[in-house]
Scaffold this motif. Structure first.
Motif, PDB file in Angstrom:
ATOM      1  N   GLU A 134       1.028  -0.924  -0.109  1.00 36.96           N
ATOM      2  CA  GLU A 134       0.064   0.127  -0.126  1.00 36.96           C
ATOM      3  C   GLU A 134       0.969   0.938  -0.268  1.00 36.96           C
ATOM      4  OE1 GLU A 134      -3.838  -1.965   2.421  1.00 36.96           O
ATOM      5  OE2 GLU A 134      -2.768  -0.962   3.382  1.00 36.96           O
ATOM      6  N   MET A 135       2.059   1.339  -0.928  1.00 35.56           N
ATOM      7  CA  MET A 135       3.099   2.488  -1.164  1.00 35.56           C
ATOM      8  C   MET A 135       2.344   2.889  -1.619  1.00 35.56           C
ATOM      9  SD  MET A 135       5.757   1.181   0.469  1.00 35.56           S
ATOM     10  CE  MET A 135       7.162   1.862   0.352  1.00 35.56           C
ATOM     11  N   LEU A 136       2.794   4.521  -2.285  1.00 31.72           N
ATOM     12  CA  LEU A 136       2.631   4.862  -3.727  1.00 31.72           C
ATOM     13  C   LEU A 136       3.839   4.823  -4.380  1.00 31.72           C
ATOM     14  CD1 LEU A 136       1.970   8.738  -2.691  1.00 31.72           C
ATOM     15  CD2 LEU A 136      -0.149   6.990  -3.512  1.00 31.72           C
ATOM     16  N   LEU A 137       3.684   5.343  -5.743  1.00 35.01           N
ATOM     17  CA  LEU A 137       5.141   4.173  -6.955  1.00 35.01           C
ATOM     18  C   LEU A 137       5.454   5.486  -7.702  1.00 35.01           C
ATOM     19  CD1 LEU A 137       6.626   1.999  -7.884  1.00 35.01           C
ATOM     20  CD2 LEU A 137       5.169   1.132  -9.450  1.00 35.01           C
ATOM     21  N   ARG A 138       6.444   6.152  -7.628  1.00 38.79           N
ATOM     22  CA  ARG A 138       7.430   7.078  -8.091  1.00 38.79           C
ATOM     23  C   ARG A 138       8.503   6.160  -8.893  1.00 38.79           C
ATOM     24  NH1 ARG A 138       8.968  12.021  -8.860  1.00 38.79           N
ATOM     25  NH2 ARG A 138      10.815  12.961  -8.402  1.00 38.79           N
ATOM     26  N   GLY A 139       8.101   6.258 -10.402  1.00 42.51           N
ATOM     27  CA  GLY A 139       9.014   6.110 -11.222  1.00 42.51           C
ATOM     28  C   GLY A 139      10.323   6.907 -12.159  1.00 42.51           C
ATOM     29  N   HIS A 140      11.078   5.938 -11.794  1.00 41.22           N
ATOM     30  CA  HIS A 140      12.207   7.350 -11.917  1.00 41.22           C
ATOM     31  C   HIS A 140      13.533   6.392 -12.798  1.00 41.22           C
ATOM     32  CE1 HIS A 140      16.172   9.543 -11.048  1.00 41.22           C
ATOM     33  NE2 HIS A 140      16.658   8.677 -10.779  1.00 41.22           N
ATOM     34  N   THR A 141      14.099   6.354 -14.133  1.00 39.35           N
ATOM     35  CA  THR A 141      13.342   7.770 -14.758  1.00 39.35           C
ATOM     36  C   THR A 141      13.497   6.924 -16.493  1.00 39.35           C
ATOM     37  OG1 THR A 141      14.179   9.951 -15.386  1.00 39.35           O
ATOM     38  CG2 THR A 141      15.987   8.667 -15.038  1.00 39.35           C
ATOM     39  N   LEU A 142      12.155   7.854 -16.730  1.00 38.05           N
ATOM     40  CA  LEU A 142      12.255   7.498 -18.858  1.00 38.05           C
ATOM     41  C   LEU A 142      13.234   7.826 -19.551  1.00 38.05           C
ATOM     42  CD1 LEU A 142       7.755   8.688 -18.273  1.00 38.05           C
ATOM     43  CD2 LEU A 142       9.140   6.418 -18.409  1.00 38.05           C
ATOM     44  N   VAL A 143      13.700   9.457 -19.165  1.00 42.20           N
ATOM     45  CA  VAL A 143      14.370  10.079 -20.388  1.00 42.20           C
ATOM     46  C   VAL A 143      15.883  10.629 -19.456  1.00 42.20           C
ATOM     47  CG1 VAL A 143      15.229  11.740 -22.071  1.00 42.20           C
ATOM     48  CG2 VAL A 143      13.361  10.895 -22.060  1.00 42.20           C
ATOM     49  N   TRP A 144      17.317  10.108 -19.160  1.00 44.35           N
ATOM     50  CA  TRP A 144      18.269  10.423 -18.906  1.00 44.35           C
ATOM     51  C   TRP A 144      19.655  10.699 -20.333  1.00 44.35           C
ATOM     52  CZ3 TRP A 144      20.718   7.653 -13.737  1.00 44.35           C
ATOM     53  CH2 TRP A 144      21.667   8.959 -12.964  1.00 44.35           C
ATOM     54  N   TYR A 145      20.443  10.560 -19.528  1.00 45.65           N
ATOM     55  CA  TYR A 145      21.317  10.659 -20.611  1.00 45.65           C
ATOM     56  C   TYR A 145      22.176   9.520 -20.415  1.00 45.65           C
ATOM     57  CZ  TYR A 145      24.804  13.214 -17.127  1.00 45.65           C
ATOM     58  OH  TYR A 145      25.447  13.420 -15.684  1.00 45.65           O
ATOM     59  N   ALA A 177       0.766   2.685 -16.298  1.00 42.67           N
ATOM     60  CA  ALA A 177      -0.743   3.131 -16.235  1.00 42.67           C
ATOM     61  C   ALA A 177      -1.154   2.967 -14.553  1.00 42.67           C
ATOM     62  CB  ALA A 177      -1.298   3.694 -17.436  1.00 42.67           C
ATOM     63  N   GLY A 178      -2.130   3.953 -14.310  1.00 43.67           N
ATOM     64  CA  GLY A 178      -2.975   4.181 -13.220  1.00 43.67           C
ATOM     65  C   GLY A 178      -2.334   3.671 -11.699  1.00 43.67           C
ATOM     66  N   ARG A 179      -1.310   3.165 -12.068  1.00 41.69           N
ATOM     67  CA  ARG A 179       0.192   2.626 -11.246  1.00 41.69           C
ATOM     68  C   ARG A 179       0.558   4.193 -10.558  1.00 41.69           C
ATOM     69  NH1 ARG A 179       1.184  -3.109 -12.283  1.00 41.69           N
ATOM     70  NH2 ARG A 179       2.225  -3.379 -10.286  1.00 41.69           N
ATOM     71  N   MET A 180       1.080   4.464 -10.659  1.00 41.52           N
ATOM     72  CA  MET A 180       1.859   5.197 -10.805  1.00 41.52           C
ATOM     73  C   MET A 180       1.748   6.700  -9.884  1.00 41.52           C
ATOM     74  SD  MET A 180       4.241   4.211 -11.817  1.00 41.52           S
ATOM     75  CE  MET A 180       5.526   5.071 -11.538  1.00 41.52           C
ATOM     76  N   HIS A 181       1.816   7.254  -9.462  1.00 42.90           N
ATOM     77  CA  HIS A 181       2.228   8.461  -8.315  1.00 42.90           C
ATOM     78  C   HIS A 181       2.611   8.968  -9.140  1.00 42.90           C
ATOM     79  CE1 HIS A 181       4.081  12.163  -5.591  1.00 42.90           C
ATOM     80  NE2 HIS A 181       2.148  11.438  -5.428  1.00 42.90           N
ATOM     81  N   SER A 182       3.837   9.463  -9.775  1.00 42.52           N
ATOM     82  CA  SER A 182       4.699  10.524 -10.941  1.00 42.52           C
ATOM     83  C   SER A 182       5.579   9.427 -10.974  1.00 42.52           C
ATOM     84  CB  SER A 182       5.092  11.905  -9.370  1.00 42.52           C
ATOM     85  OG  SER A 182       5.813  10.571  -8.334  1.00 42.52           O
TER      86      SER A 182
END
Ligand code: G3I
Length: 358
Positions: A134-145, A177-182
């Motif tokens: 029951e934790m929020l999920l934060r994605g890291h990272t879609l675009v990085w060098y 989609a729908g599961r990501m806080h940010s």
């Protein structure tokens, strides 16, 4: 939820950072000054320095609730490698954190074995862990060098760069989609010492797509997951050596341009990898002004990767802990004045596997 009592002393073995973050978020109004910190010894007779008003950590008073009492989300970075192998750490993380950000398991290096291949085994495990706990999920990272698998440099070019980037974002962001806080949509696009003429950090995506790669990434992410908060994440903003000041100006200019173009961006991540021996470079008033400029753009502010490098601090553990506690308190005391700050994430919960020790 585990009814899993843990004293602050036990957690100290995990991370001074988390203790101090707890102290500041939960007890700041009550927090004794460092000079009033109570001295206690733990079961191994190691002296433990705690602010005298901090409450022992236990499931009745987890960090996440202490932060929530101030209207904040508190979370930490975690790794599949350690959370899947260390139940103690997994339990403490779930008990103390309202949010999980996979430190490396959502990066290209982890997800992309090949141009036409995805490997979601670790990212799915992390997403399931967050949901089950029951934790929020934060994605890291879609675009990085950085953190790009070798095949990217070999098989991506000006001809297919935009298509490859957009396909990655659509595929990954749609899957969760729908599961990501940010999401950290784009990470570290501004140069360490930007100029007005060229603010951009060198990046294959900049070479292949041009400066518009930032806006294009945000549009792709929003199309794939309209619910997630979309964040621009940046480092080197906390200090005020010359590069720190120029970087704040360049980041604000980027944010203003994105907002003017109608790009779907919801917030900024200020990484905050503090250096315990350089805290005199932290200028509170300049940070207050920067935070207010960001807030005036109607953007949320995440402290997204908070930690304190102690490698240059004294060897004496008590003095070092005191200096680390002071760094967190001095920094967060300024940050938490800004109402647009919604989320505080420490870059790890346990010093056992911090990136600083690599
Ligand atoms: O997983 C491989 C393993 O199979 C291989 O044997 C090993 C050999 O080097 O490498 C392992 O990958 C490492 C990965 O962490 C997972 O542990 C990479 O080499 C290593 O470079 C990577 O370091 C991470 C770094 O970002 C680069 O992705 C750090 O753990 C992580 O803390 C750090 O975090 C960054 C943020 O993403 C962005 N902001 C700065 C922050 C600190 O650098």
């Amino acid at each position: 939820m585990h009814d899993w009592a843990i004293t602050r002393r036990q957690l100290l073995r995990f991370s001074t950072a988390s203790i101090v973050t707890a102290g500041v978020t939960s007890c700041r109004s009550l927090l004794a000054t460092r000079s009033e910190a109570s001295d206690q010894s733990d079961e191994n007779n190691n002296r433990v320095i705690l602010p005298s008003t901090c409450v022992p950590l236990n499931s009745e008073c987890p960090l996440k609730d202490q932060a929530a009492s101030r209207g904040l989300i508190y979370g930490a970075a975690g790794k599949y490698k350690t959370l899947s192998a260390d139940l103690d750490l997994a339990n403490v993380l779930a008990q103390e954190c309202a949010l999980l950000v996979p430190e490396n398991d959502f990066k290209w290096q982890a997800l992309r074995p090949g141009l036409n291949q995805f490997d979601f085994s670790r990212s799915d495990w992390m997403a399931d862990f967050a949901m089950e706990r029951e934790m929020l999920l934060r994605g890291h990272t879609l675009v990085w060098y950085k953190s790009l698998p070798r095949w990217v440099e070999e098989q991506v070019s000006v001809e297919n760069g935009e298509a490859v980037m957009v396909d990655h974002i659509r595929t990954v962001a749609h899957r969760y989609a729908g599961r990501m806080h940010s999401w950290d949509v784009v990470n570290e696009a501004i140069a360490p010492e930007p100029t007005v003429e060229n603010p951009w950090r060198p990046s294959p995506w900049l070479d292949w797509i041009g400066p518009d790669y930032v806006a294009k990434a945000f549009h792709a992410a929003h199309e794939a997951d309209p619910e997630a908060l979309l964040i621009y994440n940046e480092n080197g903003l906390w200090w005020d050596a010359p590069e720190g000041e120029a970087k704040k100006v360049a980041v604000l200019r980027l944010l203003e341009n994105l907002k003017t173009q109608g790009v779907p961006i919801h917030g900024v991540g200020i990484q905050s990898h503090l250096r315990g021996h350089l805290m005199e470079q932290f200028q509170p008033e300049k940070m207050r002004q920067f935070l207010q400029h960001v807030a005036d753009l109607d953007l949320e502010i995440f402290i997204s990767e908070l930690d304190v490098r102690d490698t240059e601090l004294p060897d004496d553990i008590e003095e070092r802990d005191r200096l680390i506690a002071g760094a967190y308190q001095d920094y967060l005391s300024v940050i938490l004045e800004q109402p647009a700050v919604s989320t505080i994430v420490t870059w790890g919960l346990s010093d056992r596997d911090t990136w600083h020790s690599k």
